[in-house]
Design a protein around this motif. Structure first.
Motif, mmCIF file in Angstrom:
data_model
loop_
_atom_site.group_PDB
_atom_site.id
_atom_site.type_symbol
_atom_site.label_atom_id
_atom_site.label_comp_id
_atom_site.label_asym_id
_atom_site.label_seq_id
_atom_site.Cartn_x
_atom_site.Cartn_y
_atom_site.Cartn_z
ATOM 1 N N VAL A 54 -6.010 -0.569 -6.631
ATOM 2 C CA VAL A 54 -7.386 -1.016 -6.909
ATOM 3 C C VAL A 54 -8.116 -1.334 -5.615
ATOM 4 N N ARG A 55 -7.430 -1.955 -4.680
ATOM 5 C CA ARG A 55 -8.048 -2.303 -3.394
ATOM 6 C C ARG A 55 -8.469 -1.059 -2.620
ATOM 7 N N ILE A 56 -7.615 -0.043 -2.612
ATOM 8 C CA ILE A 56 -7.948 1.196 -1.894
ATOM 9 C C ILE A 56 -9.127 1.898 -2.565
ATOM 10 N N LEU A 57 -9.182 1.833 -3.895
ATOM 11 C CA LEU A 57 -10.332 2.417 -4.595
ATOM 12 C C LEU A 57 -11.631 1.699 -4.252
ATOM 13 N N LYS A 58 -11.573 0.391 -3.987
ATOM 14 C CA LYS A 58 -12.775 -0.381 -3.651
ATOM 15 C C LYS A 58 -13.185 -0.256 -2.192
ATOM 16 N N CYS A 59 -12.397 0.417 -1.377
ATOM 17 C CA CYS A 59 -12.700 0.524 0.049
ATOM 18 C C CYS A 59 -13.582 1.751 0.301
ATOM 19 N N ASN A 60 -14.823 1.674 -0.157
ATOM 20 C CA ASN A 60 -15.790 2.742 0.073
ATOM 21 C C ASN A 60 -17.199 2.156 0.089
ATOM 22 N N GLN A 61 -18.192 2.998 0.230
ATOM 23 C CA GLN A 61 -19.562 2.533 0.376
ATOM 24 C C GLN A 61 -20.174 1.997 -0.922
ATOM 25 N N LEU A 62 -19.554 2.236 -2.063
ATOM 26 C CA LEU A 62 -20.091 1.773 -3.338
ATOM 27 C C LEU A 62 -19.790 0.297 -3.594
ATOM 28 N N PHE A 63 -18.870 -0.277 -2.839
ATOM 29 C CA PHE A 63 -18.514 -1.687 -2.983
ATOM 30 C C PHE A 63 -18.917 -2.444 -1.738
ATOM 31 N N ARG A 64 -19.164 -3.721 -1.902
ATOM 32 C CA ARG A 64 -19.702 -4.545 -0.827
ATOM 33 C C ARG A 64 -18.723 -4.808 0.305
ATOM 34 N N GLY A 65 -17.470 -4.972 0.030
ATOM 35 C CA GLY A 65 -16.505 -5.326 1.062
ATOM 36 C C GLY A 65 -16.501 -6.826 1.291
ATOM 37 N N GLY A 66 -15.975 -7.266 2.409
ATOM 38 C CA GLY A 66 -15.926 -8.684 2.734
ATOM 39 C C GLY A 66 -14.507 -9.218 2.678
ATOM 40 N N ILE A 67 -14.397 -10.521 2.474
ATOM 41 C CA ILE A 67 -13.083 -11.165 2.433
ATOM 42 C C ILE A 67 -12.503 -11.014 1.029
ATOM 43 N N ASP A 68 -11.294 -10.484 0.957
ATOM 44 C CA ASP A 68 -10.629 -10.231 -0.319
ATOM 45 C C ASP A 68 -9.143 -10.519 -0.149
ATOM 46 N N TYR A 69 -8.761 -11.782 -0.316
ATOM 47 C CA TYR A 69 -7.360 -12.157 -0.159
ATOM 48 C C TYR A 69 -6.547 -11.708 -1.362
ATOM 49 N N PRO A 70 -5.281 -11.348 -1.166
ATOM 50 C CA PRO A 70 -4.430 -10.952 -2.289
ATOM 51 C C PRO A 70 -4.172 -12.115 -3.245
ATOM 52 N N MET A 71 -3.973 -11.779 -4.521
ATOM 53 C CA MET A 71 -3.586 -12.759 -5.532
ATOM 54 C C MET A 71 -2.122 -12.508 -5.887
ATOM 55 N N ILE A 72 -1.359 -13.574 -6.023
ATOM 56 C CA ILE A 72 0.032 -13.438 -6.444
ATOM 57 C C ILE A 72 0.260 -14.315 -7.664
ATOM 58 N N GLY A 73 1.309 -13.977 -8.417
ATOM 59 C CA GLY A 73 1.593 -14.710 -9.637
ATOM 60 C C GLY A 73 2.163 -16.089 -9.401
ATOM 61 N N LYS A 74 3.160 -16.185 -8.544
ATOM 62 C CA LYS A 74 3.750 -17.481 -8.224
ATOM 63 C C LYS A 74 4.198 -17.468 -6.774
ATOM 64 N N PRO A 75 4.124 -18.599 -6.100
ATOM 65 C CA PRO A 75 4.505 -18.629 -4.682
ATOM 66 C C PRO A 75 6.001 -18.463 -4.493
#
Length: 111
Positions: A54-75
């Motif tokens: 999903v992240r690679i799909l969002k890495c283009n000119q159609l999305f804004r970009g910016g800070i996008d930290y990964p989400m994990i289920g449990k530490p």
């Protein structure tokens, strides 16, 4: 564990050879390869694949970009000695998951 290590090696190869040509072209922080590395280190394989895809799909000119930290289920498990130098990632709670934020003072190699 072997599959995870294989994908981490592929990411290392990409980051140290192919990404030298495209350095600085990612629209997000952390970069897509670093995001994938964090996902594969600290998440289950299916969730790491899905999130990275999903992240690679969002890495283009159609999305804004910016800070996008990964989400994990449990530490991950806590290290025996806690200090700024022994913690690789900070886990910031958000709803039922955690944001994964890198500690730049870490000297080791565990999640």
């Amino acid at each position: 564990m072997i599959i995870r290590r294989f994908f981490l090696k592929l990411l290392w190869l990409y980051r140290h050879s192919f990404s030298l040509v495209t350095r600085g072209s990612c629209r997000h922080y952390p970069s897509c390869s670093e995001y994938a590395l964090w996902q594969f280190e600290c998440n289950t394989l299916p969730r790491a694949f899905g999130s990275t895809f999903v992240r690679i799909l969002k890495c283009n000119q159609l999305f804004r970009g910016g800070i996008d930290y990964p989400m994990i289920g449990k530490p991950a498990l806590k290290p025996a000695e806690l200090s700024v130098n022994t913690i690789k990632y900070w886990f910031v709670p958000y709803q039922q998951n955690y944001f994964l934020i890198k500690n730049f003072k870490f000297k080791g190699s565990q999640c």
